[in-house]
Design a protein around this motif. Structure first.
Motif, PDB file in Angstrom:
ATOM      1  N   SER A  42       0.824  -1.192   0.000  1.00 24.28           N
ATOM      2  CA  SER A  42       0.000   0.000   0.000  1.00 24.28           C
ATOM      3  C   SER A  42       0.867   1.254   0.000  1.00 24.28           C
ATOM      4  O   SER A  42       2.021   1.244   0.414  1.00 24.28           O
ATOM      5  CB  SER A  42      -0.907   0.001   1.228  1.00 24.28           C
ATOM      6  N   ARG A  91       2.682   4.498   0.929  1.00 18.03           N
ATOM      7  CA  ARG A  91       3.229   4.874   2.215  1.00 18.03           C
ATOM      8  C   ARG A  91       2.729   6.237   2.689  1.00 18.03           C
ATOM      9  O   ARG A  91       2.599   7.165   1.899  1.00 18.03           O
ATOM     10  CB  ARG A  91       4.748   4.924   2.141  1.00 18.03           C
ATOM     11  N   ASP A  92       2.486   6.326   3.952  1.00 13.71           N
ATOM     12  CA  ASP A  92       2.215   7.607   4.584  1.00 13.71           C
ATOM     13  C   ASP A  92       3.556   8.314   4.748  1.00 13.71           C
ATOM     14  O   ASP A  92       4.500   7.764   5.327  1.00 13.71           O
ATOM     15  CB  ASP A  92       1.544   7.387   5.937  1.00 13.71           C
ATOM     16  N   ALA A 139       4.993   8.636   8.300  1.00 13.07           N
ATOM     17  CA  ALA A 139       5.506   7.368   8.813  1.00 13.07           C
ATOM     18  C   ALA A 139       6.806   6.984   8.108  1.00 13.07           C
ATOM     19  O   ALA A 139       7.741   6.477   8.735  1.00 13.07           O
ATOM     20  CB  ALA A 139       4.463   6.272   8.633  1.00 13.07           C
ATOM     21  N   ARG A 140       6.869   7.240   6.805  1.00 13.51           N
ATOM     22  CA  ARG A 140       8.087   6.910   6.044  1.00 13.51           C
ATOM     23  C   ARG A 140       9.280   7.678   6.599  1.00 13.51           C
ATOM     24  O   ARG A 140      10.349   7.103   6.844  1.00 13.51           O
ATOM     25  CB  ARG A 140       7.886   7.249   4.569  1.00 13.51           C
ATOM     26  N   VAL A 148       5.722   2.719  14.417  1.00 12.88           N
ATOM     27  CA  VAL A 148       4.931   2.025  13.394  1.00 12.88           C
ATOM     28  C   VAL A 148       5.023   0.531  13.638  1.00 12.88           C
ATOM     29  O   VAL A 148       5.898   0.050  14.369  1.00 12.88           O
ATOM     30  CB  VAL A 148       5.426   2.361  11.971  1.00 12.88           C
ATOM     31  N   GLN A 182       5.218  -5.013  10.757  1.00 18.22           N
ATOM     32  CA  GLN A 182       4.655  -5.505   9.502  1.00 18.22           C
ATOM     33  C   GLN A 182       4.563  -4.392   8.456  1.00 18.22           C
ATOM     34  O   GLN A 182       4.720  -4.638   7.251  1.00 18.22           O
ATOM     35  CB  GLN A 182       3.268  -6.104   9.740  1.00 18.22           C
ATOM     36  N   THR A 183       4.323  -3.186   8.921  1.00 18.33           N
ATOM     37  CA  THR A 183       4.277  -2.047   8.002  1.00 18.33           C
ATOM     38  C   THR A 183       5.625  -1.814   7.362  1.00 18.33           C
ATOM     39  O   THR A 183       5.733  -1.577   6.150  1.00 18.33           O
ATOM     40  CB  THR A 183       3.828  -0.772   8.744  1.00 18.33           C
ATOM     41  N   ARG A 201       6.332  -4.375   4.783  1.00 15.74           N
ATOM     42  CA  ARG A 201       5.528  -4.175   3.581  1.00 15.74           C
ATOM     43  C   ARG A 201       6.175  -3.135   2.663  1.00 15.74           C
ATOM     44  O   ARG A 201       6.011  -3.176   1.443  1.00 15.74           O
ATOM     45  CB  ARG A 201       4.118  -3.735   3.978  1.00 15.74           C
ATOM     46  N   TRP A 202       6.918  -2.216   3.262  1.00 10.49           N
ATOM     47  CA  TRP A 202       7.542  -1.147   2.491  1.00 10.49           C
ATOM     48  C   TRP A 202       9.002  -1.418   2.134  1.00 10.49           C
ATOM     49  O   TRP A 202       9.495  -0.929   1.112  1.00 10.49           O
ATOM     50  CB  TRP A 202       7.448   0.159   3.274  1.00 10.49           C
TER      51      TRP A 202
END
Length: 199
Positions: free
Chosen positions: A15, A17-18, A21-22, A52, A55-56, A59-60
């Motif tokens: 998904s 990325r914000d 958060a990145r 964060v 898992q996030t 995912r990135w």
């Protein structure tokens, strides 16, 4: 002559990325590396510091190396851009002095040194490091020296790649071994290897 193309970013999946958060993840990785070193740096610790989910992050980014590469690329573009205007002997000298400061004073310099060290014994790190950072930056540096030579600003004594290695190598070696970089090192290297045109 056109400016060198920007360094490629790793293709991303998952998904979107914000951005907040990145950036939190990149800053957390940078800070933790400076505090604890590469070996003690974990995705779990980065997730905790960034606030964060682990898992996030996975995912990135597939690994902590790719997180550090994103950090290094962005910080290098911001703090150590390769000059793209018509180069002069002084702008090249200034770039090398900036590289020295980057390694010794900027937290991103620790990321660069850590990745250089890790690449020596991990083939996957070496491959990604060369593809995403070293290769593109070397091309930009090669172009800078070529334009400086064409303009008559510098007259390299050896080929372009050997010149870059000979100019950058001593600075990196001092930083890797924890030795202080002699104050006149950059000037000596430039005078001996590039023979800048006298004004």
């Amino acid at each position: 002559m056109p400016a060198a193309s920007p360094q490629p970013r790793r293709p991303r999946s998952g998904s979107r990325r914000d951005e907040t958060a990145r950036l939190a993840v990149l800053h957390a990785a940078d800070d933790l590396l400076a505090e604890h070193g590469f070996g003690a740096l974990t995705v779990e610790a980065i997730a905790r510091r960034a606030g964060v989910a682990k898992q996030t992050i996975y995912r990135w980014w597939p690994s902590k190396v790719e997180i550090l590469l994103d950090t290094l690329i962005e910080d290098s573009d911001k703090h150590l851009p390769v000059p793209t205007e018509k180069p002069t002997a002084e702008s090249i000298r200034g770039y090398l002095r900036g590289f020295e400061r980057f390694l010794t004073s900027n937290p991103a310099g620790k990321v660069l040194l850590a990745l250089i060290a890790e690449a020596q014994h991990d083939p996957d790190t070496a491959k990604s490091f060369h593809k995403r950072y070293l290769g593109p930056r070397r091309e930009q540096e090669r172009e800078m020296f070529a334009r400086g030579t064409d303009a008559g600003e510098v007259s390299p004594r050896i080929g372009p790649d050997a010149t870059i290695d000979a100019l950058i190598g001593p600075i990196v070696y001092c930083a890797l071994t924890g030795s202080s970089i002699p104050s006149g090192l950059v000037d000596t290297l430039v005078e001996d290897l590039l023979r800048p045109r006298s004004n």
